[in-house]
Design a protein around this motif. Structure first.
Motif, PDB file in Angstrom:
ATOM      1  N   LYS A   1       0.808  -1.225   0.000  1.00 46.90           N
ATOM      2  CA  LYS A   1       0.000   0.000   0.000  1.00 46.90           C
ATOM      3  C   LYS A   1       0.839   1.271   0.000  1.00 46.90           C
ATOM      4  CE  LYS A   1      -0.461   0.138   5.045  1.00 46.90           C
ATOM      5  NZ  LYS A   1       0.919  -0.313   5.228  1.00 46.90           N
TER       6      LYS A   1
ATOM      7  N   GLU B   1       0.019   4.651   8.428  1.00 47.83           N
ATOM      8  CA  GLU B   1      -0.330   3.578   7.493  1.00 47.83           C
ATOM      9  C   GLU B   1      -1.843   3.419   7.310  1.00 47.83           C
ATOM     10  OE1 GLU B   1       2.255   0.397   8.369  1.00 47.83           O
ATOM     11  OE2 GLU B   1       1.646   0.187  10.430  1.00 47.83           O
ATOM     12  N   ARG B   2      -2.646   3.880   8.289  1.00 49.36           N
ATOM     13  CA  ARG B   2      -4.103   3.905   8.055  1.00 49.36           C
ATOM     14  C   ARG B   2      -4.406   4.815   6.864  1.00 49.36           C
ATOM     15  NH1 ARG B   2      -7.714   6.395  11.124  1.00 49.36           N
ATOM     16  NH2 ARG B   2      -9.472   5.055  10.682  1.00 49.36           N
TER      17      ARG B   2
ATOM     18  N   ALA C   1      -3.282   3.164   3.474  1.00 48.26           N
ATOM     19  CA  ALA C   1      -4.220   2.094   3.107  1.00 48.26           C
ATOM     20  C   ALA C   1      -5.534   2.705   2.616  1.00 48.26           C
ATOM     21  CB  ALA C   1      -4.471   1.174   4.297  1.00 48.26           C
TER      22      ALA C   1
ATOM     23  N   ASN D   1       0.889   2.233  18.636  1.00 48.94           N
ATOM     24  CA  ASN D   1      -0.554   2.320  18.367  1.00 48.94           C
ATOM     25  C   ASN D   1      -1.353   2.331  19.657  1.00 48.94           C
ATOM     26  OD1 ASN D   1      -0.658   2.629  15.622  1.00 48.94           O
ATOM     27  ND2 ASN D   1      -0.738   0.423  15.178  1.00 48.94           N
TER      28      ASN D   1
ATOM     29  N   PRO E   1      -8.304   0.670  17.074  1.00 51.99           N
ATOM     30  CA  PRO E   1      -8.731   1.374  15.845  1.00 51.99           C
ATOM     31  C   PRO E   1      -7.566   1.992  15.077  1.00 51.99           C
ATOM     32  CG  PRO E   1      -9.511   2.530  17.827  1.00 51.99           C
ATOM     33  CD  PRO E   1      -8.925   1.239  18.283  1.00 51.99           C
ATOM     34  N   GLU E   2      -6.425   2.187  15.735  1.00 54.21           N
ATOM     35  CA  GLU E   2      -5.263   2.760  15.039  1.00 54.21           C
ATOM     36  C   GLU E   2      -4.651   1.770  14.050  1.00 54.21           C
ATOM     37  OE1 GLU E   2      -4.092   5.780  15.020  1.00 54.21           O
ATOM     38  OE2 GLU E   2      -5.700   6.360  16.390  1.00 54.21           O
ATOM     39  N   ALA E   3      -4.899   0.464  14.280  1.00 52.39           N
ATOM     40  CA  ALA E   3      -4.217  -0.557  13.484  1.00 52.39           C
ATOM     41  C   ALA E   3      -5.074  -1.101  12.350  1.00 52.39           C
ATOM     42  CB  ALA E   3      -3.774  -1.706  14.394  1.00 52.39           C
ATOM     43  N   VAL E   4      -6.278  -0.560  12.187  1.00 51.47           N
ATOM     44  CA  VAL E   4      -7.181  -1.093  11.156  1.00 51.47           C
ATOM     45  C   VAL E   4      -7.958   0.019  10.442  1.00 51.47           C
ATOM     46  CG1 VAL E   4      -7.574  -3.300  12.356  1.00 51.47           C
ATOM     47  CG2 VAL E   4      -9.101  -1.350  12.797  1.00 51.47           C
ATOM     48  N   LEU E   5      -8.527  -0.369   9.309  1.00 53.99           N
ATOM     49  CA  LEU E   5      -9.559   0.441   8.657  1.00 53.99           C
ATOM     50  C   LEU E   5     -10.822  -0.407   8.679  1.00 53.99           C
ATOM     51  CD1 LEU E   5      -8.104   1.826   5.308  1.00 53.99           C
ATOM     52  CD2 LEU E   5      -8.913   3.191   7.240  1.00 53.99           C
TER      53      LEU E   5
ATOM     54  N   LEU F   1      -9.940  -4.295   8.160  1.00 56.83           N
ATOM     55  CA  LEU F   1      -8.732  -4.488   7.357  1.00 56.83           C
ATOM     56  C   LEU F   1      -7.501  -4.044   8.161  1.00 56.83           C
ATOM     57  CD1 LEU F   1      -8.116  -5.049   4.272  1.00 56.83           C
ATOM     58  CD2 LEU F   1      -8.111  -2.572   4.009  1.00 56.83           C
ATOM     59  N   PRO F   2      -6.572  -4.949   8.442  1.00 58.08           N
ATOM     60  CA  PRO F   2      -5.371  -4.517   9.161  1.00 58.08           C
ATOM     61  C   PRO F   2      -4.521  -3.615   8.268  1.00 58.08           C
ATOM     62  CG  PRO F   2      -5.103  -6.766   8.413  1.00 58.08           C
ATOM     63  CD  PRO F   2      -6.507  -6.356   8.044  1.00 58.08           C
ATOM     64  N   VAL F   3      -3.876  -2.629   8.854  1.00 59.95           N
ATOM     65  CA  VAL F   3      -3.055  -1.745   8.017  1.00 59.95           C
ATOM     66  C   VAL F   3      -1.584  -1.801   8.416  1.00 59.95           C
ATOM     67  CG1 VAL F   3      -4.924  -0.129   7.507  1.00 59.95           C
ATOM     68  CG2 VAL F   3      -3.478   0.288   9.499  1.00 59.95           C
TER      69      VAL F   3
END
Lengths: 312, 64
Positions: free
Chosen positions: A58, A203-204, A207, A238, B31-35, B58-60
């Protein structure tokens, strides 16, 4: 939630900026953050020739898209390390993107050059897999940029990567790494300038950018990265970030502003000279790439030939 | 609702109506590690999901 810019429905919240954006204004936000990083750290000027290291993930694909949208002359470099299906699928993503955007992509392949993968070189030379992979990639990036006449090597490292690396370096007081950790490493003694324009974006965000722009990237991770300590550092950051939004930003960008200069000076910059085998810069008589490849019974110069013939 | 967790492609069924933020809390996901995606597009944590709706997590986090 409403878009900070236009008040329509937001698709993403950026808590550290106390902002949320709709698709259109999120894309604008990403473009702006890249532009700010490029200017602030004087990474490159319009018209300079950029070689972007593309993994098919990404970050690198989002960055390629942004650089092309902003009108920069950015060509891609995909390095095929021969890590099974993972490499095949990631290469396909890189090639598909290049095709769709009509962008130039150089491909340098270890299996096509040597008939072996990076794991074989690691094993034969008795070095850990990931450090060999890192060495091979850094070597090919620099050699490709200097052979093909690019002004800078561009990588897709994002804020999470840089903050995670900083935490790792600080935890074990790697003073040498702390001194060099910068989103812009100027050219010096045969090393091409290296820049990281995504250093202000998490990275959010990269993506989300890919999803919104319809960029098809490889979701799976390199199978060798499982359990890497860099992932543990990101996890910790995180956890802190969700309690106090802006932590990563303050930690990393604050380090560049306020902390990094304390690590400058002291020991002198190591003197580099051309490697006796390949001519690439090194502190030793023979560079670590040539030594490791020779230990694996292979000819290091073959990869320079592969770079010359890498098309694009 | 159906929640597809992309890391290992597991599917969870959750009863009732919840905000996206609440669903992540229920599943103990940072929530910081995903969308979170609904109909393939990212959604913010205040969006309410329920009934026969479906979301994807979705993991980011990447790299090594």
């Amino acid at each position: 939630m409403r878009c900070l810019k236009c008040g329509s429905g937001a698709c993403i919240e950026i808590r550290r900026h106390r902002a949320a954006y709709c698709e259109e204004h999120f894309v604008e936000h990403v473009h702006k953050q890249v532009t700010r990083a490029v200017r602030k750290f004087k990474m490159f000027e319009p018209g300079e020739k950029l070689l972007l290291a593309v993994s098919g993930g990404k970050d690198s694909l989002a960055l390629w898209d942004v650089l092309l949208d902003l009108g920069y002359q950015a060509d891609g470099l995909y390095i095929d390390l021969g890590i099974g299906d993972y490499s095949a699928r990631s290469r396909e993503k890189a090639e598909n993107f290049a095709g769709a955007r009509r962008a130039a992509l150089h491909v340098v392949s270890l299996p096509e050059t040597y008939g072996v993968n990076v794991g074989y070189i690691a094993k034969k030379s008795g070095k850990p897999f990931c450090s060999t992979c890192g060495l091979v990639k850094r070597y090919i990036m620099n050699a490709a940029a200097s052979i093909k006449g690019y002004d800078a090597v561009v990588t897709g490292h994002n804020l999470d990567d840089e903050a995670g690396a900083l935490l790792g370096n600080a935890l074990s007081w790697q003073v040498g790494y702390l001194r060099r950790q910068s989103p812009n490493m100027p050219a010096s003694q045969g090393l091409v300038r290296k820049v990281k324009p995504l250093c202000r974006l998490g990275e959010r965000e990269t993506a989300a950018y890919c999803i919104i722009k319809g960029i098809n990237y490889i979701l799976e991770e390199c199978p060798m990265a499982k359990g890497a300590s860099s992932l543990a550092y990101k996890d910790v950051l995180n956890a802190l970030e969700s309690r106090a939004p802006g932590t990563k930003d303050r930690f990393y960008l604050g380090f560049l502003r306020e902390g990094r200069h304390y690590f400058q000076g002291g020991s002198e910059e190591p003197q580099l000279r051309p490697c006796s085998v390949c001519g690439q810069p090194t502190t030793a008589e023979t560079c670590s790439f040539c030594r490791q490849v020779q230990r694996a019974g292979l000819d290091p110069l073959a990869v320079l030939e592969a770079i010359k013939n890498s098309g694009a | 609702m159906r929640v597809i967790i992309r890391k290992d492609n597991t599917v969870r069924e959750i009863e009732g109506k919840h905000t996206v933020g609440n669903i992540l809390r229920l599943l103990d996901i940072n929530p910081e590690a995903v969308l979170v995606l609904k109909d393939g597009k990212p959604v913010t944590r205040d969006v309410v999901v329920g009934g026969d709706e479906e979301i994807e997590i979705l993991p980011v986090m990447s790299g090594g």
